[in-house]
Design an enzyme around this catalytic site. Structure first.
Site, mmCIF file in Angstrom:
data_model
loop_
_atom_site.group_PDB
_atom_site.id
_atom_site.type_symbol
_atom_site.label_atom_id
_atom_site.label_comp_id
_atom_site.label_asym_id
_atom_site.label_seq_id
_atom_site.Cartn_x
_atom_site.Cartn_y
_atom_site.Cartn_z
ATOM 1 N N ARG A 51 0.827 -1.204 0.000
ATOM 2 C CA ARG A 51 0.000 0.000 0.000
ATOM 3 C C ARG A 51 0.857 1.247 0.000
ATOM 4 O O ARG A 51 2.028 1.227 0.357
ATOM 5 C CB ARG A 51 -0.958 0.028 1.186
ATOM 6 C CG ARG A 51 -0.265 0.092 2.544
ATOM 7 C CD ARG A 51 -0.147 1.502 3.095
ATOM 8 N NE ARG A 51 0.668 1.558 4.281
ATOM 9 C CZ ARG A 51 1.966 1.804 4.279
ATOM 10 N NH1 ARG A 51 2.617 1.999 3.152
ATOM 11 N NH2 ARG A 51 2.643 1.844 5.410
ATOM 12 N N SER A 169 5.038 -1.313 2.673
ATOM 13 C CA SER A 169 4.417 -2.344 3.468
ATOM 14 C C SER A 169 4.462 -3.741 2.877
ATOM 15 O O SER A 169 3.452 -4.429 2.762
ATOM 16 C CB SER A 169 2.984 -1.960 3.768
ATOM 17 O OG SER A 169 2.733 -2.355 5.060
ATOM 18 N N SER A 170 5.659 -4.153 2.529
ATOM 19 C CA SER A 170 5.839 -5.534 2.111
ATOM 20 C C SER A 170 5.431 -6.457 3.261
ATOM 21 O O SER A 170 4.878 -7.533 3.030
ATOM 22 C CB SER A 170 7.291 -5.789 1.746
ATOM 23 O OG SER A 170 8.127 -5.460 2.828
ATOM 24 N N ASP A 215 -1.832 -0.710 7.427
ATOM 25 C CA ASP A 215 -1.286 -1.451 6.290
ATOM 26 C C ASP A 215 -2.120 -2.684 5.977
ATOM 27 O O ASP A 215 -2.420 -2.982 4.822
ATOM 28 C CB ASP A 215 0.153 -1.887 6.583
ATOM 29 C CG ASP A 215 1.034 -0.713 6.919
ATOM 30 O OD1 ASP A 215 0.571 0.430 6.759
ATOM 31 O OD2 ASP A 215 2.169 -0.949 7.344
ATOM 32 N N LYS A 263 12.555 -1.844 10.080
ATOM 33 C CA LYS A 263 11.985 -1.599 11.392
ATOM 34 C C LYS A 263 12.536 -2.533 12.418
ATOM 35 O O LYS A 263 12.687 -2.207 13.584
ATOM 36 C CB LYS A 263 10.477 -1.804 11.314
ATOM 37 C CG LYS A 263 9.805 -0.516 11.037
ATOM 38 C CD LYS A 263 8.450 -0.519 11.641
ATOM 39 C CE LYS A 263 7.440 -0.115 10.627
ATOM 40 N NZ LYS A 263 7.031 -1.165 9.755
HETATM 41 P P1 NG1 Z 1 5.414 0.764 7.177
HETATM 42 O O1 NG1 Z 1 6.714 0.938 7.846
HETATM 43 O O2 NG1 Z 1 5.355 1.532 5.942
HETATM 44 O O3 NG1 Z 1 5.078 -0.681 7.021
HETATM 45 C C1 NG1 Z 1 4.255 1.554 9.478
HETATM 46 C C2 NG1 Z 1 3.151 0.796 10.208
HETATM 47 C C3 NG1 Z 1 1.773 1.419 9.998
HETATM 48 C C4 NG1 Z 1 1.804 2.906 10.254
HETATM 49 C C5 NG1 Z 1 2.950 3.546 9.466
HETATM 50 C C6 NG1 Z 1 3.101 5.022 9.738
HETATM 51 C C7 NG1 Z 1 3.667 -1.593 10.346
HETATM 52 C C8 NG1 Z 1 3.341 -2.922 9.831
HETATM 53 N N1 NG1 Z 1 3.069 -0.582 9.768
HETATM 54 O O4 NG1 Z 1 4.221 1.362 8.109
HETATM 55 O O5 NG1 Z 1 0.835 0.770 10.832
HETATM 56 O O6 NG1 Z 1 1.915 3.188 11.617
HETATM 57 O O7 NG1 Z 1 4.191 2.934 9.741
HETATM 58 O O8 NG1 Z 1 1.936 5.716 9.431
HETATM 59 O O9 NG1 Z 1 4.437 -1.465 11.272
HETATM 60 MG MG MG Z 2 5.837 -2.809 7.190
#
Ligand code: NG1
Ligand code: MG
Length: 538
Positions: A51, A169-170, A215, A263
């Site tokens: 997404r 968001s892989s 996500d 992360k």
């Molecule tokens: P990313 O890092 O793009 O997957 C994360 C969080 C979301 C949201 C966004 C910031 C996960 C799976 N997703 O996205 O829920 O908090 O950061 O808006 O950690």
């Molecule tokens: Mg993620």
């Protein structure tokens, strides 16, 4: 919400001009599956997309609404299943990109919980977290129905096109597709969309990130051609939103920074720390602004972590009855007056203000069966209590907690989402400034992410400056930030110009592979959410 659809052909998933490429990719998935598992074709393929978030950054875990959309890039998981026997069930899992993602076999005890080492950077953890969540739900359902449940053996081959660590968001694509695969393999089809989303949200936390639900909601619930307005409070809800046909017509451009922020390694100082800072900000506001002894709900269903949320602050603050925009404006001014320390707050300073509420919370958590909370109460040590209340579920590292800035970001960002949605819903296509107003909101998000939430990076700031200079109405980071991806609202007649400027001024200055160059900038179209496909011919 309906069930996850059974998709009949690739043409129902992908845009026309992507079909040839997707078709050979699916053929490769089938070929890999056949080669790995004795020649037969898979029984089905579970699919879930990545997404891009249009607006509403880092507010999902505080249960404020967000506006993402699914993209074409996705995770696809080919599966065959058979009844297990003996005291274990067996999962064999491989990836089309074998060189990068080695095949694994797991022999798992029938009744034991699935062990996920969140510290290890292991690609199959994402499958395992979907497996763990899906099996927990299946067990719970079987128990309620008074029947036996025994997980099946599964052979699995996966392929992903969402760049890893790139902000698209892989992880949610992989976890959602895995959970869908496990539910389907265990005879649960059709799978309820809401159940799958909530399950994927909770599952993803088992890889060690305190994530919100944006996500997984975008991945599972999106509809072709629409962005998705997702709300989390009072419960998960989603509504598809079409973009108006303004003049000039708008499009979204996604541009990679190629700065990866995984992360997994950075959560204690970045993502999880922000979640904790928001909870501390909410706890602090609550302790100061609500009368002592106000009892507030600790938990609001599966989307809520057991931390304090900003919605708790409303309860006794005469905010509950106001309209959402006014609520947020009031919260902004209350925050400015209450959380005055720009330099942040130490654990001692927080513990001093929060001590009573922390003990009350821990007592309540203990009464509700949280054994670690019970162990955490130590009347004499307010800092230890604070830590066991707010920092024990996931590790965080910080000396000072910038709760003023984090709260101001969250409230102003929640307000921007409401305003963005209002513009979309009331947009008069003939009015030329709608486009710029939408862009201004995205630009304000970027400023807030950079200055208040400190989740941008110099590269992201550069990309935004270059794109705006070449005609983007709005440019900002998308996803967690600290690198990753950017999203740009661009009139269609400026798309080529924006792309050329980024190539010239950003990508040409970096050492990139040909593959990276070809994926650096894509025009994104709102794609379809999760689905199960049976009978691809490949
Ligand atoms: P990313 O890092 O793009 O997957 C994360 C969080 C979301 C949201 C966004 C910031 C996960 C799976 N997703 O996205 O829920 O908090 O950061 O808006 O950690
Ligand atoms: Mg993620």
């Amino acid at each position: 919400m309906a069930s996850v659809p059974l998709v009949k052909s690739l043409a129902d998933i992908y845009p026309q001009d992507a079909l040839a490429q997707q078709s050979s990719r699916w053929d490769a998935l089938y070929a890999r599956f056949r080669a790995a598992y004795g020649g037969a074709a898979p029984a089905f393929v579970a699919r879930s997309p990545g997404r891009v978030n249009i607006i509403g950054e880092h507010i999902d875990y505080s249960l404020y609404s967000v506006l993402p959309m699914a993209i074409t890039a996705d995770a696809i998981i080919a599966v065959s299943a058979r009844p297990s026997s003996g005291s274990t069930y067996k999962i064999r899992i491989g990836n089309v990109d074998e060189a990068k993602f080695a095949s694994r076999e797991f022999d798992l005890d029938l009744d034991a919980d699935i062990d996920i080492d969140a510290k290890a950077s292991e690609w199959t953890n994402y499958f395992k977290s979907g497996l763990k969540g899906a099996l927990a739900l299946l067990r719970q359902k079987a128990k309620a129905a008074g029947v036996e449940f025994r997980p099946c053996d599964m052979d699995v081959t996966m392929d992903g096109t969402v760049p890893v660590g790139g902000g698209l968001s892989s992880s949610a694509a992989f976890v959602s597709a895995s959970a869908l695969a496990v539910m389907t393999a265990n005879g649960q089809a059709p799978v309820d969309k809401k159940e799958l989303t909530e399950l994927a949200i909770v599952s993803e936390r088992s890889v060690g990130v305190y994530s919100g639900g944006m996500d997984q909601a975008a991945s599972v619930l999106s509809e072709l051609g629409s962005a998705l307005f997702v709300s989390f409070s009072p419960q998960l809800d989603a509504k598809p939103i079409k973009f108006p046909h303004t003049s000039p017509e708008l499009g979204f451009v996604i541009a990679q920074s190629f700065v990866t922020s995984t992360k997994h390694d950075t959560a204690p100082t970045r993502y999880n720390l922000r979640v904790v800072e928001c909870s501390l900000a909410a706890g602090y506001l609550n302790a100061v602004l609500n009368p002592p002894g106000t009892t507030l709900p600790l938990d609001a269903g599966p989307l809520r972590t057991s931390l304090r949320g900003f919605h708790d602050v409303y309860a006794a603050n005469n905010l509950a009855g106001l309209d959402p925009e006014e609520q947020l404006q009031r919260l902004i001014s209350l925050t400015e007056k209450t959380l005055t320390q720009e330099e942040g707050y130490t654990r001692e300073e927080l513990a001093e203000v929060l001590k009573e509420s922390v003990v009350a919370d821990l007592t309540k958590m203990a009464a509700e069966g949280d054994t670690s909370a019970a162990a955490g109460i130590n009347e004499a040590d307010t800092v230890a209590n604070l830590e066991s209340r707010y920092m024990s579920k996931f590790t965080v590292h910080a000396d000072r907690f910038k709760i003023r800035q984090r709260a101001l970001h969250v409230f102003s960002e929640a307000l921007r989402v409401i305003r963005f949605l209002k513009l979309l819903e009331s947009a008069d296509p003939a009015s030329a400034d709608v486009n710029q107003k939408l862009g201004d909101l995205m630009n304000a998000t970027q400023d807030s992410c950079r200055d208040l939430y400190e989740c941008s990076s110099p590269e992201i700031d550069d990309i935004c400056r270059i794109a705006r200079g070449a005609g983007a109405y709005g440019s900002r980071l998308t996803g967690a930030g600290w690198g990753g991806c950017t999203v740009h609202l661009v009139p269609v007649d400026k798309m080529d110009g924006v792309k050329a400027a980024l190539e010239r001024e950003y990508y040409a200055t970096r050492a990139l592979t040909d593959e990276q160059k070809s994926q650096a900038v894509v025009v994104s179209r709102p794609a379809r959410g999760s689905g199960t496909l049976v009978g691809h011919a490949g």
